[in-house]
Design a protein around this motif. Structure first.
Motif, PDB file in Angstrom:
ATOM      1  N   ASP A 143      22.882  75.130  -2.093  1.00 32.52           N
ATOM      2  CA  ASP A 143      21.931  76.054  -2.708  1.00 32.52           C
ATOM      3  C   ASP A 143      22.186  76.060  -4.216  1.00 32.52           C
ATOM      4  OD1 ASP A 143      19.944  77.897  -3.059  1.00 32.52           O
ATOM      5  OD2 ASP A 143      21.221  79.612  -2.578  1.00 32.52           O
ATOM      6  N   VAL A 144      21.512  75.164  -4.904  1.00 31.31           N
ATOM      7  CA  VAL A 144      21.656  75.027  -6.351  1.00 31.31           C
ATOM      8  C   VAL A 144      20.300  75.288  -7.000  1.00 31.31           C
ATOM      9  CG1 VAL A 144      23.544  73.351  -6.200  1.00 31.31           C
ATOM     10  CG2 VAL A 144      21.174  72.538  -6.251  1.00 31.31           C
ATOM     11  N   ALA A 186      27.777  66.328  -6.379  1.00 35.70           N
ATOM     12  CA  ALA A 186      27.552  67.647  -6.986  1.00 35.70           C
ATOM     13  C   ALA A 186      26.588  68.489  -6.131  1.00 35.70           C
ATOM     14  CB  ALA A 186      26.995  67.500  -8.391  1.00 35.70           C
ATOM     15  N   ILE A 187      25.691  67.850  -5.380  1.00 33.22           N
ATOM     16  CA  ILE A 187      24.665  68.653  -4.697  1.00 33.22           C
ATOM     17  C   ILE A 187      24.683  68.577  -3.177  1.00 33.22           C
ATOM     18  CG2 ILE A 187      23.110  68.611  -6.681  1.00 33.22           C
ATOM     19  CD1 ILE A 187      21.433  66.527  -5.231  1.00 33.22           C
ATOM     20  N   VAL A 188      25.283  67.542  -2.610  1.00 35.01           N
ATOM     21  CA  VAL A 188      25.256  67.406  -1.147  1.00 35.01           C
ATOM     22  C   VAL A 188      26.175  68.441  -0.519  1.00 35.01           C
ATOM     23  CG1 VAL A 188      25.866  65.867   0.771  1.00 35.01           C
ATOM     24  CG2 VAL A 188      24.629  64.972  -1.201  1.00 35.01           C
ATOM     25  N   LYS A 189      25.695  69.060   0.557  1.00 36.15           N
ATOM     26  CA  LYS A 189      26.486  70.031   1.298  1.00 36.15           C
ATOM     27  C   LYS A 189      27.669  69.331   1.938  1.00 36.15           C
ATOM     28  CE  LYS A 189      23.847  73.925   2.911  1.00 36.15           C
ATOM     29  NZ  LYS A 189      23.211  74.569   4.058  1.00 36.15           N
ATOM     30  N   LYS A 190      28.815  69.940   1.831  1.00 38.88           N
ATOM     31  CA  LYS A 190      30.018  69.406   2.471  1.00 38.88           C
ATOM     32  C   LYS A 190      30.012  69.843   3.925  1.00 38.88           C
ATOM     33  CE  LYS A 190      31.440  67.917  -1.502  1.00 38.88           C
ATOM     34  NZ  LYS A 190      30.838  66.698  -1.925  1.00 38.88           N
TER      35      LYS A 190
END
Length: 191
Positions: A143-144, A186-190
């Motif tokens: 959620d960015v 930086a943006i992919v959910k872990k």
């Protein structure tokens, strides 16, 4: 657009890229095109109008190339990676566009370059933002703030596009992969 007008714009692109807006004259351009200056003025009222037409043509060409480089893929991560890779290849193959994208004042006045650089950046930011938004909806991206991230991506891309890559394409691919890796992580959910 007719052939003569495209010839004039093609030669103008070469001349502006090499000498910049200020040092390019209509006399030189008519010699490059092997047509009379009067013929140039039939298509363009003055050098500024010619430059504006060239910028718009190049802007739409870049936009089309980026959209064409984005296959119909439903996976937002794959789309984002493809956007970055397509943009990197396209801009690194066109020195004029990279100067424009980076608002290089050797190409034109600061205000002209800023105007067209902003148009190009805004368009790329919108594309990336839409992809990130879709990735968030699908639960693949964290959620960015997609606009902030897309803006940062464009700024990183501009920084990478100013780098002097060694001539070997392998090195350019390496740097592109580094940029992709950085953005993706930086943006992919872990999991």
């Amino acid at each position: 657009m007719d052939d003569i007008k495209n010839l004039i714009l093609d030669k103008a692109k070469e001349r502006f890229e090499r000498f910049g807006y200020k040092k390019t004259t209509m006399d030189e351009l008519s010699r490059d095109c092997r047509i009379s200056k009067r013929t140039i003025y039939v298509h363009f009222n003055d050098k500024e109008e010619l430059f504006n037409n060239l910028m718009l043509r190049e802007f739409y060409k870049a936009r089309q190339m980026l959209f064409d480089g984005m296959p119909e893929v439903s996976d937002p991560l794959e789309k984002l990676v493809q956007l970055i890779k397509t943009a990197t290849v396209f801009f690194n193959e066109d020195n004029f566009l990279i100067k424009l994208f980076n608002a290089d004042e050797t190409l034109c006045s600061a205000s002209m370059c800023k105007k067209y650089s902003s148009m190009l950046s805004t368009d790329i930011i919108a594309m990336a933002s839409d992809i990130i938004s879709e990735g968030k909806k699908q639960g693949k991206f964290r959620d960015v703030d997609e606009k902030v991230i897309a803006h940062a991506e464009v700024k990183l891309f501009q920084a990478f596009s100013c780098m002097d890559f060694p001539q070997e394409k392998v090195r350019q691919d390496y740097y592109t992969d580094v940029l992709v890796d950085f953005i993706v992580n930086a943006i992919v959910k872990k999991k």
